[in-house]
Write an enzyme that holds these catalytic residues in place. Structure first.
Site, short mmCIF file in Angstrom:
data_model
loop_
_atom_site.label_atom_id
_atom_site.label_comp_id
_atom_site.label_asym_id
_atom_site.label_seq_id
_atom_site.Cartn_x
_atom_site.Cartn_y
_atom_site.Cartn_z
N ASP A 183 9.49 -3.10 0.32
CA ASP A 183 9.62 -1.68 0.62
C ASP A 183 9.28 -1.54 2.10
OD1 ASP A 183 10.06 1.07 0.02
OD2 ASP A 183 7.89 1.37 -0.02
N CYS A 187 12.81 4.40 2.93
CA CYS A 187 12.93 5.84 2.72
C CYS A 187 13.69 6.44 3.89
CB CYS A 187 11.57 6.50 2.52
SG CYS A 187 10.40 6.20 3.86
N ALA A 205 0.83 -1.21 0.00
CA ALA A 205 0.00 0.00 0.00
C ALA A 205 0.87 1.26 0.00
CB ALA A 205 -0.92 0.00 1.21
N PRO A 206 0.42 2.32 -0.70
CA PRO A 206 -0.88 2.45 -1.37
C PRO A 206 -0.93 1.91 -2.80
CG PRO A 206 0.26 4.55 -1.39
CD PRO A 206 1.13 3.61 -0.60
N GLY A 207 0.21 1.48 -3.38
CA GLY A 207 0.14 0.82 -4.68
C GLY A 207 1.09 1.32 -5.75
N GLU A 232 -0.81 -6.23 1.59
CA GLU A 232 -0.75 -5.19 2.62
C GLU A 232 -1.34 -5.76 3.91
OE1 GLU A 232 -0.29 -2.32 5.07
OE2 GLU A 232 0.59 -2.20 3.06
N LYS A 252 4.36 1.02 -6.15
CA LYS A 252 5.34 0.02 -6.60
C LYS A 252 4.65 -1.20 -7.22
CE LYS A 252 8.71 1.67 -3.25
NZ LYS A 252 7.84 2.72 -2.66
N ASP A 311 -0.19 -11.19 6.92
CA ASP A 311 1.08 -10.97 7.60
C ASP A 311 2.16 -11.73 6.84
OD1 ASP A 311 3.22 -11.88 9.81
OD2 ASP A 311 2.20 -10.06 10.52
#
Length: 453
Positions: free
Chosen positions: A174, A227, A107-109, A130, A111, A157
């Site tokens: 990510d 990030c 999420a949110p989508g 997610e 990648k 999970d």
């Protein structure tokens, strides 16, 4: 808000000659970037600066109101941070023909839609996962609007995947992180940052990686990204993977002129994006490969998703996909990925797969809202109506629309040639098929703001 003092001190140790340049960049406005959908081209696309590492990435001169742009809702582009689009360059280095890929923290989508775009013509498929239920619904909506039918969505999970019999050629992680790279556009990231939080993130990342490794094929790839610039969350995790799990980093041939910083720790390699050197937010990326030789699986007995649909829909689909029944309607996937789709369908609890194309309407079938966005939508199946921008926004709000001069029955509504949804035209009124949970809630201004294109 000032940068955390412990963060500044650590960065001065990591970048002794560049720290002040980085801090200066974090005080500036963040660039606005989008990624174009090559399968839904915008007419009259203006000349815009392109991201160096992704041919579909563009920088915008200002941040417009994306909510008030029907092209955004039609999946003609995705608002995505520029540095993270570098995943596309990494994918270009790999042989992923017919690959099954997992976007683990999807999420949110952004990648997931990038992965789907890369794999679509290679006969590959993406499972977008997610763990947070509400975010999984946002992920599902964004995947649907992007329109590529080679994606499935789940809400699991990471530890759940080992229990299934599915193994992946590529896993994109990510990872949730301390968010240092987002400091200049997210004040909450600054407020939440602490050295303790960095340590907790690093531990969580190790757990996520440990949980998913059994589901990666021998010779398969991991793309790991965060990030943040914390070595504890980045280089140290790569070193830990090599020592504990035999998963080794591979070099990524980023050209030197792109100013992406190579980071090494005891033979493990990763790459950092710093906003004083690259046009984007802070980002770290590494490419890893699991030990063992890549083995092409022996051909299994064909497994297809769901039960093949027997009844005629009453309308046509494009590209002759494989059509099957599922719990709330009829779904379709491209014929060339139906075995991959079947493997996912029979092994994992999915919340979406391919394209939902039809729903029951009495004894007949009506087009599903999702079909309007899909590449499987046949332009000859229904009368198509091109909407103005204001008309399209009223449709996206689920306001009442009338089409007295159009044929009665189902109409597909388009904006700039791309589908937004269906209405059933009754002459003096129409019934909207647009999902209530997707509708625009804001009131429309009398004068709409300008668009970037």
């Amino acid at each position: 808000m000032d940068l955390p003092s412990a963060f500044q001190q650590r960065i001065r140790g990591q970048l002794p000659t560049e720290a002040d340049l980085l801090f200066g960049a974090l005080a500036e406005a963040a660039p606005v970037s989008i990624r174009l959908n090559p399968y839904k081209p915008l007419p009259h696309l203006p000349e815009l600066p392109q991201t160096l590492w992704n041919k579909d990435g563009r920088y915008l001169p200002i941040r417009p109101s994306f909510t008030l742009d029907p092209a955004f809702h039609a999946g003609m582009y995705y608002v995505q941070e520029a540095s993270s689009m570098s995943i596309g360059f990494v994918l270009d280095q790999l042989d992923l023909q017919g690959a099954l890929a997992l976007d683990l923290c999807a999420a949110p989508g952004g990648k997931s839609t990038l992965l789907a775009t890369h794999l679509y013509e290679k006969g590959g498929m993406v499972l977008a996962n997610e763990v947070i239920k509400s975010r999984a619904q946002t992920l599902k909506e964004n995947v649907i609007k992007w329109g590529l039918p080679n994606v499935a969505v789940c809400n699991l999970d990471p530890k759940h995947f080992e229990k299934s019999r599915v193994s992946f050629d590529l896993v994109l992680v990510d990872a949730p992180c301390s968010g240092e790279g987002m400091f200049r556009k997210d004040e909450a990231a600054r407020e939440e940052w602490s050295e303790e939080h960095v340590g907790l993130c690093a531990s969580r990342q190790k757990r996520i990686l440990s949980d998913i490794l059994p589901s990666l094929k021998a010779g398969g790839y991991i793309i790991y990204s965060t990030c943040t610039w914390s070595e504890e969350e980045n280089e140290a995790n790569m070193e830990w993977l090599a020592l504990e799990h035999g998963v080794h980093t591979l070099p990524i041939p980023f050209p030197a002129a792109w100013n992406i910083t190579k980071k090494e720790k005891n033979g493990s390699i990763g790459y950092a994006f710093y906003p004083h050197k690259t046009s984007g937010e802070g980002f770290f990326i590494a490419l890893l490969q699991k030990k063992g030789e890549a083995v092409h699986s022996a051909k299994k007995e064909a497994s297809y998703p769901g039960k093949p649909a027997k009844e005629d829909l009453g309308f046509s689909l494009k590209n002759k996909p494989y059509l099957f029944d599922w719990y709330d309607g009829k779904y379709a996937v491209p014929e060339n990925i139906k075995e991959l789709a079947g493997e996912l369908f029979h092994s994992l609890p999915l919340i979406y797969i391919g394209t939902k194309v039809a729903e029951q309407a009495g004894r007949d079938w009506k087009p599903a809202a999702e079909l309007a966005f899909s590449l499987l939508s046949d332009p000859n199946a229904f009368p198509e109506i091109e909407l103005t921008r204001k008309e399209a926004l009223h449709f996206l709000r689920r306001d009442d629309l009338k089409f007295p001069e159009q044929p009665l029955g189902w109409l597909k509504l388009n904006y700039l040639g791309q589908g937004l949804g269906f209405v059933k035209n009754l002459g003096n009124r129409s019934n909207s098929q647009y999902p209530k949970e997707w509708r625009i809630l804001m009131n429309l201004p009398e004068e709409l703001p300008g668009l970037w294109y």
